[in-house]
Scaffold this active site. Structure first.
Site, PDB file in Angstrom:
ATOM      1  N   ASN A   9       0.838  -1.187  -0.006  1.00 53.15           N
ATOM      2  CA  ASN A   9       0.137   0.113  -0.109  1.00 53.15           C
ATOM      3  C   ASN A   9       0.869   1.252   0.177  1.00 53.15           C
ATOM      4  O   ASN A   9       1.541   1.565   1.135  1.00 53.15           O
ATOM      5  CB  ASN A   9      -0.884  -0.075   1.296  1.00 53.15           C
ATOM      6  CG  ASN A   9      -1.822   1.285   1.300  1.00 53.15           C
ATOM      7  OD1 ASN A   9      -1.971   1.991   0.342  1.00 53.15           O
ATOM      8  ND2 ASN A   9      -2.519   1.419   2.383  1.00 53.15           N
ATOM      9  N   TRP A  10       1.017   1.750  -1.220  1.00 52.25           N
ATOM     10  CA  TRP A  10       1.859   3.018  -1.477  1.00 52.25           C
ATOM     11  C   TRP A  10       1.330   4.072  -0.693  1.00 52.25           C
ATOM     12  O   TRP A  10       2.192   5.106  -0.549  1.00 52.25           O
ATOM     13  CB  TRP A  10       2.200   3.311  -2.877  1.00 52.25           C
ATOM     14  CG  TRP A  10       3.217   2.380  -3.538  1.00 52.25           C
ATOM     15  CD1 TRP A  10       3.564   1.290  -3.036  1.00 52.25           C
ATOM     16  CD2 TRP A  10       3.774   2.387  -4.873  1.00 52.25           C
ATOM     17  NE1 TRP A  10       4.523   0.323  -3.668  1.00 52.25           N
ATOM     18  CE2 TRP A  10       4.369   1.384  -4.961  1.00 52.25           C
ATOM     19  CE3 TRP A  10       3.795   3.381  -5.670  1.00 52.25           C
ATOM     20  CZ2 TRP A  10       5.092   1.173  -6.175  1.00 52.25           C
ATOM     21  CZ3 TRP A  10       4.167   3.163  -6.922  1.00 52.25           C
ATOM     22  CH2 TRP A  10       5.183   1.879  -6.919  1.00 52.25           C
ATOM     23  N   LYS A  11       0.095   4.043  -0.469  1.00 45.37           N
ATOM     24  CA  LYS A  11      -0.601   5.287   0.061  1.00 45.37           C
ATOM     25  C   LYS A  11      -0.285   6.694  -0.715  1.00 45.37           C
ATOM     26  O   LYS A  11      -0.006   6.409  -1.946  1.00 45.37           O
ATOM     27  CB  LYS A  11      -0.251   5.539   1.585  1.00 45.37           C
ATOM     28  CG  LYS A  11      -0.339   4.251   2.409  1.00 45.37           C
ATOM     29  CD  LYS A  11      -0.007   4.595   3.985  1.00 45.37           C
ATOM     30  CE  LYS A  11      -0.345   3.347   4.784  1.00 45.37           C
ATOM     31  NZ  LYS A  11      -0.585   3.713   6.212  1.00 45.37           N
ATOM     32  N   HIS A  97      -9.789   1.262   4.297  1.00 44.22           N
ATOM     33  CA  HIS A  97      -8.432   1.311   5.214  1.00 44.22           C
ATOM     34  C   HIS A  97      -8.719   2.278   6.388  1.00 44.22           C
ATOM     35  O   HIS A  97      -9.629   3.343   6.143  1.00 44.22           O
ATOM     36  CB  HIS A  97      -7.384   1.947   4.137  1.00 44.22           C
ATOM     37  CG  HIS A  97      -6.043   1.919   4.833  1.00 44.22           C
ATOM     38  ND1 HIS A  97      -5.834   2.940   5.825  1.00 44.22           N
ATOM     39  CD2 HIS A  97      -5.010   1.235   4.846  1.00 44.22           C
ATOM     40  CE1 HIS A  97      -4.498   2.553   6.352  1.00 44.22           C
ATOM     41  NE2 HIS A  97      -4.018   1.548   5.598  1.00 44.22           N
ATOM     42  N   GLU A  99      -7.296   4.807   7.424  1.00 45.03           N
ATOM     43  CA  GLU A  99      -7.288   6.044   7.214  1.00 45.03           C
ATOM     44  C   GLU A  99      -8.404   6.690   6.494  1.00 45.03           C
ATOM     45  O   GLU A  99      -8.797   7.856   6.701  1.00 45.03           O
ATOM     46  CB  GLU A  99      -5.971   6.258   6.343  1.00 45.03           C
ATOM     47  CG  GLU A  99      -4.637   6.059   7.203  1.00 45.03           C
ATOM     48  CD  GLU A  99      -3.482   5.595   6.273  1.00 45.03           C
ATOM     49  OE1 GLU A  99      -3.346   5.547   5.345  1.00 45.03           O
ATOM     50  OE2 GLU A  99      -2.663   4.949   7.180  1.00 45.03           O
ATOM     51  N   GLU A 169      -6.080  -4.993  10.261  1.00 42.61           N
ATOM     52  CA  GLU A 169      -5.081  -4.417  10.413  1.00 42.61           C
ATOM     53  C   GLU A 169      -5.486  -3.316  11.740  1.00 42.61           C
ATOM     54  O   GLU A 169      -6.142  -2.310  11.772  1.00 42.61           O
ATOM     55  CB  GLU A 169      -5.101  -2.917   9.204  1.00 42.61           C
ATOM     56  CG  GLU A 169      -4.741  -3.528   8.040  1.00 42.61           C
ATOM     57  CD  GLU A 169      -4.089  -2.477   7.103  1.00 42.61           C
ATOM     58  OE1 GLU A 169      -3.021  -2.882   6.590  1.00 42.61           O
ATOM     59  OE2 GLU A 169      -4.605  -1.432   6.882  1.00 42.61           O
ATOM     60  N   GLY A 175       1.794   2.099  10.995  1.00 42.00           N
ATOM     61  CA  GLY A 175       2.707   3.182  10.719  1.00 42.00           C
ATOM     62  C   GLY A 175       3.435   3.483  12.160  1.00 42.00           C
ATOM     63  O   GLY A 175       3.896   4.531  12.197  1.00 42.00           O
ATOM     64  N   SER A 215       2.786  -2.405  10.388  1.00 37.80           N
ATOM     65  CA  SER A 215       4.158  -2.409  10.745  1.00 37.80           C
ATOM     66  C   SER A 215       4.888  -3.835  10.350  1.00 37.80           C
ATOM     67  O   SER A 215       5.674  -4.181  11.066  1.00 37.80           O
ATOM     68  CB  SER A 215       4.657  -2.131  12.026  1.00 37.80           C
ATOM     69  OG  SER A 215       4.034  -0.511  12.330  1.00 37.80           O
ATOM     70  N   GLY A 236       2.380  -0.980   4.413  1.00 37.31           N
ATOM     71  CA  GLY A 236       2.515   0.292   4.120  1.00 37.31           C
ATOM     72  C   GLY A 236       4.053   0.699   3.922  1.00 37.31           C
ATOM     73  O   GLY A 236       4.649   0.619   2.941  1.00 37.31           O
ATOM     74  N   GLY A 237       4.537   1.349   4.825  1.00 33.54           N
ATOM     75  CA  GLY A 237       5.870   1.748   5.046  1.00 33.54           C
ATOM     76  C   GLY A 237       6.841   0.807   4.434  1.00 33.54           C
ATOM     77  O   GLY A 237       7.742   1.187   3.344  1.00 33.54           O
TER      78      GLY A 237
HETATM   79  C1  PEP Z   1      -1.044   0.193   6.006  1.00 38.69           C
HETATM   80  O1  PEP Z   1      -0.958   0.983   5.288  1.00 38.69           O
HETATM   81  O2  PEP Z   1      -2.178  -0.651   5.593  1.00 38.69           O
HETATM   82  C2  PEP Z   1      -0.213  -0.376   6.800  1.00 38.69           C
HETATM   83  C3  PEP Z   1      -0.295  -1.548   7.376  1.00 38.69           C
HETATM   84  O3  PEP Z   1       1.235   0.447   7.277  1.00 38.69           O
HETATM   85  P1  PEP Z   1       2.454   0.233   7.821  1.00 38.69           P
HETATM   86  O4  PEP Z   1       2.765  -1.079   7.409  1.00 38.69           O
HETATM   87  O5  PEP Z   1       3.178   1.352   7.509  1.00 38.69           O
HETATM   88  O6  PEP Z   1       1.952  -0.130   9.451  1.00 38.69           O
END
Ligand code: PEP
Length: 253
Positions: A9-11, A97, A99, A169, A175, A215, A236-237
């Site tokens: 997930n590049w966001k 998501h 967010e 999640e 994050g 994470s 994500g990250g």
């Molecule tokens: C996400 O954006 O769905 C996510 C899990 O982010 P991260 O891996 O950065 O926690």
């Protein structure tokens, strides 16, 4: 048989050029996707066409949008329809998501409409669910997640539900660098699968991929994915770093 999936997930990150470089770097690093494994890249809308080209002809690699609208077409300035996504050959859409739930007030009911329009157009939703820290501290995670599933997904038929990928999640782990332990992940993934089993039967529930997100990185992916009900991750990250994401792909069961 359910798929094992590494979903990036590049966001709202990267430029077109940086995104192209990231694909090229990932492709250059050694990895192999077995028949029941997939890599999915949820990239920003403006990069979908570029991303489709990058995975063209690559086995078990797919592109996802990070959102879509709940209406077929019309005067909805700034929104993106599933028909548009389908015309690009997109096969997955991330929905719900945390967010989007938090910053754009997306409700379970609104997400149910998005799920419906995706499935009507042969696009697989990657449906995100998960609780905030306060809910976890009160030990309310199971009820919270069960309500999300019930209100957004349980109107679907047994055939339709098997086209949905679930991403659990916990918001407190997104994050933050704070990962759920593999035991915590397994416990709630097993609970989620039991909800599907109660509604649709065990055989259907066994066919649904349930990803963990929060994470995930190269160093913890193997341990998380080794759990019987964890079928990969939504990342994500770490998905923005080629070596990390390839390590996550290589950690799939
Ligand atoms: C996400 O954006 O769905 C996510 C899990 O982010 P991260 O891996 O950065 O926690």
């Amino acid at each position: 048989m359910r798929k094992q999936i590494a979903a990036a997930n590049w966001k709202m990150n990267l430029t077109l050029q940086k995104g192209e470089e990231l694909f090229d770097d990932i492709i250059a690093l050694p990895h192999e996707l077995k028949a029941d494994q997939q890599a999915i890249f949820a990239v920003p809308f403006p990069y979908l066409a570029m991303a489709q080209q990058k995975v063209h002809g690559r086995k078990n690699a797919f592109i996802a949008a990070q959102n879509c609208y709940n209406k077929k077409s019309g005067a909805y300035t700034g929104e993106t329809s599933v028909e548009m996504l389908q015309s690009l050959g997109i096969s997955y859409v991330v929905l719900g998501h945390s967010e989007r739930r938090e910053y754009f007030n997306e409700s379970n009911q609104f997400l149910a409409e998005k799920v419906n329009i995706c499935l009507e157009n042969n696009i697989h939703p990657i449906f995100c669910c998960g609780e905030a820290l306060s809910v976890r501290e009160a030990n309310g995670q199971n009820d919270f997640v069960a309500k999300q599933l019930e209100e957004s997904l349980f109107h679907l038929s047994a055939e339709q539900i098997q086209k949905v990928v679930i991403a659990y999640e916990p918001i407190w782990a997104i994050g933050t660098g704070k990962t759920a332990t593999s035991e915590q992940a397994q416990e709630i993934h097993k609970f989620i699968r039991s909800q599907f089993a109660a509604k649709y039967g065990v055989a259907v529930a066994e066919n649904i991929s349930i990803l963990y997100g929060g994470s995930v990185k190269g160093s913890n992916a193997k341990e998380l994915f080794s759990q019987p009900d964890v079928d990969g991750g939504l990342v994500g990250g770490a998905s923005l770093v080629a070596s990390e994401f390839v390590a996550i792909i290589n950690a799939l069961k």
